[in-house]
Write an enzyme that holds these catalytic residues in place. Structure first.
Site, PDB file in Angstrom:
ATOM      1  N   HIS A  24      -3.611  -4.169 -11.048  1.00 40.12           N
ATOM      2  CA  HIS A  24      -4.801  -3.928 -10.127  1.00 40.12           C
ATOM      3  C   HIS A  24      -5.590  -3.043 -10.682  1.00 40.12           C
ATOM      4  O   HIS A  24      -6.071  -1.973 -10.116  1.00 40.12           O
ATOM      5  CB  HIS A  24      -4.319  -3.755  -8.824  1.00 40.12           C
ATOM      6  CG  HIS A  24      -3.178  -4.571  -8.030  1.00 40.12           C
ATOM      7  ND1 HIS A  24      -3.243  -6.147  -8.704  1.00 40.12           N
ATOM      8  CD2 HIS A  24      -2.251  -4.166  -7.334  1.00 40.12           C
ATOM      9  CE1 HIS A  24      -2.000  -6.203  -7.791  1.00 40.12           C
ATOM     10  NE2 HIS A  24      -1.423  -5.304  -6.983  1.00 40.12           N
ATOM     11  N   HIS A  78       9.532  -3.899   0.725  1.00 39.71           N
ATOM     12  CA  HIS A  78       7.888  -4.063   0.407  1.00 39.71           C
ATOM     13  C   HIS A  78       7.694  -5.492   0.167  1.00 39.71           C
ATOM     14  O   HIS A  78       8.348  -6.145  -0.687  1.00 39.71           O
ATOM     15  CB  HIS A  78       7.640  -3.262  -0.614  1.00 39.71           C
ATOM     16  CG  HIS A  78       6.271  -3.104  -1.150  1.00 39.71           C
ATOM     17  ND1 HIS A  78       5.054  -3.277  -0.213  1.00 39.71           N
ATOM     18  CD2 HIS A  78       5.733  -2.699  -2.323  1.00 39.71           C
ATOM     19  CE1 HIS A  78       4.056  -3.156  -0.834  1.00 39.71           C
ATOM     20  NE2 HIS A  78       4.424  -2.816  -2.055  1.00 39.71           N
ATOM     21  N   GLU A  80       4.673  -6.805  -1.316  1.00 41.61           N
ATOM     22  CA  GLU A  80       3.851  -7.024  -2.484  1.00 41.61           C
ATOM     23  C   GLU A  80       4.713  -8.129  -3.502  1.00 41.61           C
ATOM     24  O   GLU A  80       5.791  -7.780  -3.736  1.00 41.61           O
ATOM     25  CB  GLU A  80       3.551  -5.902  -3.077  1.00 41.61           C
ATOM     26  CG  GLU A  80       2.291  -6.239  -4.054  1.00 41.61           C
ATOM     27  CD  GLU A  80       1.401  -4.984  -4.423  1.00 41.61           C
ATOM     28  OE1 GLU A  80       1.664  -3.892  -4.061  1.00 41.61           O
ATOM     29  OE2 GLU A  80       0.482  -5.268  -5.234  1.00 41.61           O
ATOM     30  N   ASP A  82       4.993  -8.227  -6.501  1.00 47.49           N
ATOM     31  CA  ASP A  82       5.875  -7.925  -7.544  1.00 47.49           C
ATOM     32  C   ASP A  82       7.350  -7.561  -7.184  1.00 47.49           C
ATOM     33  O   ASP A  82       8.251  -7.385  -8.096  1.00 47.49           O
ATOM     34  CB  ASP A  82       5.431  -6.678  -8.400  1.00 47.49           C
ATOM     35  CG  ASP A  82       4.918  -5.572  -7.539  1.00 47.49           C
ATOM     36  OD1 ASP A  82       4.635  -5.615  -6.279  1.00 47.49           O
ATOM     37  OD2 ASP A  82       4.712  -4.475  -7.933  1.00 47.49           O
ATOM     38  N   HIS A 146       2.843   2.364  -0.396  1.00 45.30           N
ATOM     39  CA  HIS A 146       1.676   2.237  -0.219  1.00 45.30           C
ATOM     40  C   HIS A 146       1.025   1.012   0.574  1.00 45.30           C
ATOM     41  O   HIS A 146      -0.232   0.992   0.624  1.00 45.30           O
ATOM     42  CB  HIS A 146       1.083   2.300  -1.686  1.00 45.30           C
ATOM     43  CG  HIS A 146       1.255   1.100  -2.476  1.00 45.30           C
ATOM     44  ND1 HIS A 146       0.225   0.369  -3.073  1.00 45.30           N
ATOM     45  CD2 HIS A 146       2.191   0.190  -2.525  1.00 45.30           C
ATOM     46  CE1 HIS A 146       0.602  -0.734  -3.609  1.00 45.30           C
ATOM     47  NE2 HIS A 146       1.821  -0.847  -3.466  1.00 45.30           N
ATOM     48  N   ASP A 165       8.110   1.602  -3.796  1.00 40.15           N
ATOM     49  CA  ASP A 165       7.155   1.770  -4.646  1.00 40.15           C
ATOM     50  C   ASP A 165       6.882   3.378  -4.988  1.00 40.15           C
ATOM     51  O   ASP A 165       6.611   3.851  -6.282  1.00 40.15           O
ATOM     52  CB  ASP A 165       5.425   1.283  -4.397  1.00 40.15           C
ATOM     53  CG  ASP A 165       5.458  -0.087  -4.875  1.00 40.15           C
ATOM     54  OD1 ASP A 165       6.256  -0.523  -5.860  1.00 40.15           O
ATOM     55  OD2 ASP A 165       4.513  -0.813  -4.135  1.00 40.15           O
ATOM     56  N   TYR A 193       1.324   7.393 -12.305  1.00 36.21           N
ATOM     57  CA  TYR A 193       1.581   6.373 -11.161  1.00 36.21           C
ATOM     58  C   TYR A 193       0.892   6.974  -9.942  1.00 36.21           C
ATOM     59  O   TYR A 193       0.472   6.476  -8.959  1.00 36.21           O
ATOM     60  CB  TYR A 193       3.230   6.189 -11.158  1.00 36.21           C
ATOM     61  CG  TYR A 193       3.609   5.280 -10.009  1.00 36.21           C
ATOM     62  CD1 TYR A 193       3.687   4.039 -10.810  1.00 36.21           C
ATOM     63  CD2 TYR A 193       3.815   5.546  -8.796  1.00 36.21           C
ATOM     64  CE1 TYR A 193       4.299   2.914  -9.810  1.00 36.21           C
ATOM     65  CE2 TYR A 193       4.321   4.608  -8.002  1.00 36.21           C
ATOM     66  CZ  TYR A 193       4.399   3.254  -8.486  1.00 36.21           C
ATOM     67  OH  TYR A 193       4.919   2.412  -7.617  1.00 36.21           O
ATOM     68  N   HIS A 226       9.862   0.759  -9.370  1.00 38.01           N
ATOM     69  CA  HIS A 226       9.307   0.572 -10.580  1.00 38.01           C
ATOM     70  C   HIS A 226      10.003   1.748 -11.467  1.00 38.01           C
ATOM     71  O   HIS A 226      10.048   3.108 -11.002  1.00 38.01           O
ATOM     72  CB  HIS A 226       7.936   0.804 -10.519  1.00 38.01           C
ATOM     73  CG  HIS A 226       7.185  -0.460 -10.101  1.00 38.01           C
ATOM     74  ND1 HIS A 226       7.098  -1.701 -10.562  1.00 38.01           N
ATOM     75  CD2 HIS A 226       6.573  -0.571  -8.848  1.00 38.01           C
ATOM     76  CE1 HIS A 226       6.525  -2.440  -9.608  1.00 38.01           C
ATOM     77  NE2 HIS A 226       6.151  -1.821  -8.596  1.00 38.01           N
TER      78      HIS A 226
HETATM   79 FE1  FEO Z   1       3.407  -2.276  -4.168  1.00 35.78          FE
HETATM   80 FE2  FEO Z   1       5.205  -2.398  -6.748  1.00 35.78          FE
HETATM   81  O1  FEO Z   1       4.321  -3.157  -5.326  1.00 35.78           O
END
Ligand code: FEO
Length: 399
Positions: A24, A78, A80, A82, A146, A165, A193, A226
Site C-alpha cells: 500500500h 485481523h 486484512e 495478508d 490498525h 499487525d 513500520y 509480520h
Molecule cells: Fe493489516 Fe498485515 O495487515
C-alpha cells in the site's frame, strides 16, 4: 524444518515473502513475513492465516505439527487479506468447531467473504476468554490498530501476546526472533513500520499501552503478524512504542524537495545552512530518489518540516504531490514548517505546498520563498535567514 516452537506448545507456522516490494505504498524492500501461530493443546487453535499464494508454505508448516483437520478453532485477529487470504479455504479444509473474531471482525468477514454465512463464527470482545485445556486465550480488541477489527490474543500461561499487525516489521528473514539479528537493524525496521502503519493511530497506541499496563499483563514475548518475534527485547519495543506514540519530536528539521534544474535543490541547501548556523540539524531528502515510506521515518521525529518544489504546470512536481499526500494521510502533529521553490512563469508551487502544510496541521512560520529561475546571492541570504529563523523557533519550542 521451517516450523518453530516459539513457546511450549506454541508454533510459528507462517510464510516468508522474500519478493514483495510494496505494501500500500510502503517500500518493503526487504520483503516481509506473514506470521500465523498454532497452539497444540486439548483444543488446537490457529491464529490467522497467510496471504495467498503462500498457503502451501503455511500448510506444510502446520503439517509438521499436526494434521490441519485436527485444528479445532481458528482465531481471526485481523481480516486484512495478508492474514485472511487463505481463511476461507482453511475453514473448508479443517472444518473448525468455531471461528473467533471481534464484533468488527464479523462485519469485515461478511464484506470480504460473501459466502461466509455458514461459517461457525463466534464473536468475542475484550475480556472474553477461551479455554484450550492447559492454556487460555484472552481476547483484547485493539480497534484501529490498525483496522477496526484488529484484536490481540494473550496467552497468560505462556506470558505471550499475539499482537496482530502491532509491533511488526516488514523484513523477511529465516531467523524468527528479533534478538537473533543486530538490534539496530531490527529496531530500524520496527520504526519504519510504526511510522508508516501505526503513526496515524498514535493516540490509540497510547491508550492501548495504558490498558495493557492497567490489566497488569505479564508479557515476555510479543508475536506480531509480520517480521520477527520479540523475546529478550519486549521491554525495549514497548518503550519505543510509548515514545513514538507520544509524538516525541527531536530538535531537527527535514527538508523534502524535488527540483527541475537544481535551483530548488540549491534553495534547500541554503535553508539547511541557516538551520545549522542555529545548531539545528537537517535531513535533506530529494523526493525523486528517496521513497515516501523512508521519508516518513524522518518526518515522524522531526520538529521542522520544510517543503520545496519547482512550479510545474501551475502546481508542484508530481513526486512532491505524492509524498505530501502520503505524509498528510499519516497525520503528523506538532510541527513547524515553511515552503520554498523556484519557478519560471507564475510560481504557484509554494502556495500548493503551504496548503499541504496546513492540512498537516503545521504551524507555518513564513509565507514561503519563491525564486524566479535561478537564486541570486540575495536570495541565498534570504533562504539562509529563513533556515535560521526556523532553527530558532525549533529551539524555542523545546524551552
Ligand atoms: Fe493489516 Fe498485515 O495487515
Amino acid at each position: 524444518m521451517a516450523t518453530e516452537e516459539i513457546k511450549n506448545g506454541v508454533f510459528w507456522v507462517g510464510a516468508l515473502d522474500w519478493n514483495v516490494r510494496d505494501f500500500h505504498g510502503y517500500s518493503t524492500y526487504k520483503g516481509t513475513t506473514y506470521n500465523a501461530y498454532l497452539i497444540k493443546d486439548e483444543k488446537n487453535v490457529l491464529f490467522d492465516t497467510v496471504k495467498g499464494p503462500f498457503e502451501h508454505e503455511m500448510l506444510h508448516n502446520i503439517r509438521e505439527v499436526m494434521n490441519p483437520e485436527d485444528i479445532d478453532y481458528i482465531v481471526v485477529n485481523h481480516v486484512e487479506l495478508d492474514h485472511s487470504g487463505y481463511l476461507a479455504e482453511m475453514i473448508k479444509l479443517c472444518k473448525p468447531e468455531k471461528v473467533f473474531c471481534s464484533p468488527m471482525g464479523a462485519r469485515a468477514i461478511a464484506s470480504h467473504f460473501h459466502d461466509s454465512g455458514d461459517w461457525p463464527l463466534e464473536i468475542v470482545k475484550s475480556g472474553d476468554t477461551l479455554s484450550l485445556g492447559s492454556k487460555t486465550v484472552h481476547f483484547l480488541e485493539t480497534k484501529m490498530l490498525h483496522w477496526p477489527d484488529s484484536m490481540f490474543s494473550y496467552i497468560p500461561e505462556e506470558k505471550l501476546l499475539i499482537s496482530s499487525d502491532a509491533f511488526g516489521q516488514h523484513w523477511a528473514t529465516t531467523e524468527r526472533f528479533a534478538d537473533e539479528l543486530p538490534k539496530g537493524a531490527v529496531f530500524a525496521h520496527a520504526k519504519k513500520y510504526y511510522a508508516n502503519i501505526l503513526h496515524l493511530f498514535s493516540p490509540n497506541v497510547t491508550k492501548l499501552l495504558k490498558t495493557v499496563a492497567d490489566l497488569g499483563l505479564e508479557i515476555d514475548m510479543i508475536a506480531p503478524d509480520h517480521g520477527l518475534i520479540w523475546r529478550s527485547q519486549t521491554a525495549d519495543i514497548l518503550e519505543c512504542y510509548k515514545r513514538w506514540a507520544s509524538y516525541d519530536l527531536k530538535k531537527r528539521a527535514v527538508i523534502i524537495y524535488d527540483s527541475m534544474w537544481h535551483s530548488t535543490e540549491k534553495m534547500a541547501k541554503a535553508i539547511s545552512n541557516g538551520l545549522r548556523e542555529e545548531g539545528v540539524d537537517a535531513r535533506i531528502l530529494n523526493a525523486k530518489v528517496t521513497h515516501r515510506s523512508d521519508i516518513m521515518v524522518d518526518v515522524m521525529e522531526a520538529k521542522g518540516l520544510i517543503l520545496g518544489s519547482s512550479t510545474l504546470n501551475n502546481g508542484i512536481l508530481p513526486t512532491m504531490a505524492d509524498v505530501c499526500t502520503y505524509i498528510t494521510g499519516l497525520r503528523p502533529k506538532k510541527k513547524i514548517g515553511a515552503a520554498f521553490g523556484s519557478f519560471g512563469w507564475s510560481g504557484e508551487g509554494v502556495r500548493h505546498l503551504n496548503l499541504f502544510l496546513e492540512k498537516m496541521d503545521c504551524e507555518i512560520l513564513h509565507d514561503g520563498i519563491k525564486v524566479k529561475n535561478v537564486p541570486t546571492v540575495d536570495d541565498f541570504k534570504l533562504l539562509t535567514e529563513l533556515g535560521a529563523k526556523i532553527g530558532r523557533d525549533i529551539k524555542k519550542s523545546f524551552e
